[in-house]
Enzyme design. Structure first.
Site, PDB file in Angstrom:
ATOM      1  N   HIS A  53      24.118   4.290 -31.020  1.00 50.29           N
ATOM      2  CA  HIS A  53      25.449   4.087 -30.346  1.00 50.29           C
ATOM      3  C   HIS A  53      26.054   5.459 -29.885  1.00 50.29           C
ATOM      4  O   HIS A  53      27.170   5.393 -29.740  1.00 50.29           O
ATOM      5  CB  HIS A  53      26.128   3.371 -31.602  1.00 50.29           C
ATOM      6  N   GLU A 106      29.439  -6.608 -20.537  1.00 50.92           N
ATOM      7  CA  GLU A 106      29.948  -5.386 -20.005  1.00 50.92           C
ATOM      8  C   GLU A 106      29.783  -5.284 -18.339  1.00 50.92           C
ATOM      9  O   GLU A 106      30.798  -4.914 -17.677  1.00 50.92           O
ATOM     10  CB  GLU A 106      29.151  -4.127 -20.662  1.00 50.92           C
ATOM     11  N   HIS A 127      12.743 -11.781   6.166  1.00 49.64           N
ATOM     12  CA  HIS A 127      13.551 -11.289   5.105  1.00 49.64           C
ATOM     13  C   HIS A 127      14.032 -10.084   5.558  1.00 49.64           C
ATOM     14  O   HIS A 127      15.315  -9.889   6.170  1.00 49.64           O
ATOM     15  CB  HIS A 127      13.224 -11.416   3.690  1.00 49.64           C
ATOM     16  N   HIS A 149      17.724  -7.205   8.414  1.00 49.75           N
ATOM     17  CA  HIS A 149      17.518  -8.754   7.695  1.00 49.75           C
ATOM     18  C   HIS A 149      17.911  -9.687   8.520  1.00 49.75           C
ATOM     19  O   HIS A 149      18.984 -10.332   8.402  1.00 49.75           O
ATOM     20  CB  HIS A 149      18.058  -8.786   6.431  1.00 49.75           C
TER      21      HIS A 149
END
Ligand SMILES: Cc1ncc(C[n+]2csc(CCOP(=O)(O)OP(=O)(O)O)c2C)c(N)n1
Ligand SMILES: [Mg+2]
Length: 688
Positions: free
Chosen positions: A491, A430, A278, A30
């Site tokens: 869950h 999280e 890029h 890049h």
């Protein structure tokens, strides 16, 4: 005699052309972002950063995190030009440069210290592995929390041992990723004024202009988070960049975002401001045009003009060296006055444990009703956190469920006004928690972070990076299987164990009773370069009678023969982990009464077991005993390696369901009868 201005641009264009040449030679990489951000990186490093190239792990250094890791050539260039030295895994200076010009010539080639993306632990001077966008900035929040914590615990009047800043550079991608938003929100809440992100506002990502995807008001968003937001409208204006960095350093009680307007591929007549700059080499013709635009010799390759290295030595080299020398004097004075605290700092830096770290760890008496894995874990953590001052952690809003809250007197919460607490509150974030834990660990604290095992999926990229970086981060996962019953299939983890076990270098432990939990922590605490995931039950598990069965210390070998028929010499082996260990033991007792010589192997950790000698592994799982049953409330994926192609696995082939635990155990076959039937079938198969 070159003027200051000449030297600035000479250094900047050296970074730019090294980046261009390296990408061209590798034929991948890049170039555009290094071309645009060379002035920024130059200004941070040579005018502001307190970093000693001779000792890149000096504890009080400022941190520089390149969150847009695809622009790695920026980092390889400055690490090379500053003559940053290499250190080994034992934190010793090995008397060699971290990144040589030859490494840069071999950018992205096997073994080069200039890999595709910044890799901590592979290249000295890299503060965090980056490349998965958003991770670097999120990790930097952990670094900032750590600096606050260290300052609060160790600094004394006139003896400021810890006072450093954290700089992270990021692009549009990092700010689009959710993990960056989670982390920024928490950083604002905590008022981390030691944290500065510089946002490369170039309006370009891979698919083109951000007009097609990213049109929000970033400044307003960060203001709403409680950040200070500055805007520099010209990425080539060193003085304005320096001014903004100076404002950051004077800003109190808030992190700073500097929005820097830049032009990707700056100086490229045909590619500037396009996504073409890029991710692909400019091409030989364009390289010549760019070099001409920079006033650079068009045919020169990997050129480091005279005066460039010297200029970095006079800038960051001198500033960092002096700051480091002053700090050494300060530490000597500190050691004389506070020898115990100084010893802590030194132990922590080597990732050693303090004497008595495992003092008072509980021993749980046999108890058929037993204790939940999470409850045992809570008791252990509360002991360890008192023995190890720099062990700290928390949960993503599940502390009361995970049982990770440190409850002893004086434990305290980490908040803006109390940065030295031991309980971190990550909120329902999280993913950021995972990255922040890594940032704390990179700062040599010993962090743990907790959530339900099912939500390990929400932090998996950070877990993976902890393994890649070889950090001893501790992930505490509770509600490890169907034990949460009524919460149902959303869950109940199924494939999470297999997927965690598939992460190279991650130690996964699913202990079978309270004493195995203690031994699991004893093992994990001694890891210096390896993360661990503890997978713990919500529901009580019987505490096994260790006078009858083998000692829980077998956990440290990954798997061990827990129970044997009298005389040993097993005919059939039952292998189990976690909540299924007691099930296996119950089945074993029945088999033994019918005269069948069965063995129970408790196998809390595949990866620890796999690092044992073949002789040990064969003693636990004798190759000639092929009648084998594995029992685990999770995807059966992978268990054939232990039961063999003819063995049987009692596990999960579907998602779970919402029902009381006992009903689920019946429904999905986790019963003594099922285990007995499987064992008998195995015996018939192998004896036929
Ligand atoms: C999590 C993640 N998703 C996707 C990628 C692939 N990727 C690398 S760079 C990039 C575009 C990034 O754009 P920006 O951050 O604006 O960088 P710039 O091109 O401006 O340097 C993408 C999608 C990645 N590295 N990480
Ligand atoms: Mg961009």
């Amino acid at each position: 005699m070159a003027t200051q201005l000449d030297l600035d641009s000479l250094c900047i264009n050296t970074i730019r052309t090294l980046s261009i040449d390296a990408v061209q030679a590798a034929n991948s990489g890049h170039p555009g972002t290094p071309m645009a951000l060379a002035p920024l990186v130059y200004t941070i490093w040579n005018r502001v950063l307190r970093f000693d190239p001779k000792d890149p792990i000096w504890p009080n250094r400022d941190r520089f995190v390149l969150s847009n890791g695809h622009a790695s050539m920026l980092l390889w260039s400055v690490l090379h030009l500053t003559g940053t030295q290499a250190v080994n895994a034992d934190y010793e200076n090995i008397g060699q440069p971290s990144v040589t010009l030859d490494d840069i010539r071999r950018f992205r080639q096997f073994g080069s210290k200039a890999p595709g993306h910044p890799e901590y632990h592979w290249v000295s001077g890299v503060e965090a592995t980056t490349g998965p966008l958003g991770q670097g900035i999120a990790t930097s929040v952990g670094m900032a929390i750590a600096e606050r914590w260290l300052a609060e615990r160790y600094n004394r009047a006139d003896l400021e041992i810890f006072r450093y800043d954290i700089y992270a550079v990021c692009g549009d991608g990092c700010l689009m990723e959710g993990v960056g938003a989670e982390a920024a929100s928490l950083a604002g809440h905590l008022g981390l004024d030691n944290l500065c992100w510089v946002y490369d506002n170039n309006h370009i990502t891979i698919e083109g202009s951000t007009a097609i995807t990213f049109t929000e008001n970033v400044a307003a968003r960060f203001l709403a988070y409680g950040w200070n937001v500055l805007h520099v409208r010209d990425a080539n204006d060193l003085d304005r960049i320096e001014d903004a960095l100076c404002v950051f350093r004077q800003t109190k009680d808030r992190p700073t975002l500097i929005i820097l307007d830049s032009h990707i591929g700056y100086g490229s007549p045909n590619k500037q401001d396009t996504s073409a700059a890029h991710g692909e080499p400019l091409g030989d013709d364009e390289v010549r045009l760019v070099k001409r635009a920079y006033g650079w010799p068009e045919e020169a390759k990997f050129l480091v003009p005279e005066g460039v290295r010297e200029h970095f030595a006079a800038g960051v080299g001198a500033r960092g060296g002096q700051a480091h020398a002053r700090w050494n004097e300060l530490l000597a004075a500190y050691r004389a006055k506070h020898p115990d605290l100084a010893a802590e700092i030194e132990q922590m830096q080597r990732r050693d444990l303090p004497g008595g770290w495992d003092r008072d760890l509980p021993v749980f008496p046999a108890d058929p009703k037993g204790l939940a894995g999470r409850d045992a874990s809570g008791k252990v953590l509360n002991v360890l956190a008192q023995n190890v001052p720099w062990l700290l952690g928390g949960s993503a809003d599940l502390g009361p469920s995970n049982k990770t809250t440190l409850l002893y007197k004086g434990a305290g919460d980490v908040q803006a006004a109390s940065p030295g607490g031991k309980n971190l509150h990550f909120g329902v974030r999280e993913h950021a928690m995972g990255a922040i834990l890594n940032g704390l660990s990179l700062s040599k604290l010993r962090p743990f972070g907790a959530t339900f095992f099912i939500f390990s999926d929400y932090m998996r990229p950070a877990i993976r990076l902890s393994a890649l970086m070889e950090l001893p981060t501790i992930f505490v996962f509770t509600h490890d299987a169907m034990g949460d019953g009524e919460d149902g299939s959303t869950h109940q983890p199924i494939e999470q164990l297999a997927s965690m076990r598939a992460v190279p270098g991650l130690t996964v432990l699913r202990p079978g009773d309270a004493n195995e939990v203690v031994e699991a922590y004893r093992y994990v605490m001694q890891l210096r370069h390896r993360p661990a995931a503890l997978v713990l039950s919500r529901q009580p598990l019987p505490t096994l009678d260790r006078s009858r069965y083998a000692a829980a210390a077998g956990v440290s070998r990954g798997a061990y023969a827990l129970a044997d028929a009298p005389g040993g010499d097993p005919q059939v082996i039952l292998i189990a982990t976690g909540s299924e260990v007691s099930l296996a033991v119950a089945a074993h007792e029945k088999l033994v009464t019918t005269g069948i010589r069965s063995r129970v192997v408790s196998m809390p950790s595949w990866d620890i077991f796999e690092r044992e000698t073949q002789a040990y592994r064969d003693s636990v799982l004798p190759p000639e005993v092929t009648a084998r049953v594995a029992i685990e409330q999770a995807s059966t994926f992978g268990w054939d390696r232990y039961v063999g192609s003819g063995g049987q696995v009692i596990g999960m082939h579907t998602f779970g369901a919402s029902a009381p635990l006992r009903a689920l155990q019946q429904e999905f076959g986790f019963t003594v009868d099922k285990v007995l039937a499987a064992a008998q079938m195995q015996l018939r198969r192998t004896q036929a």
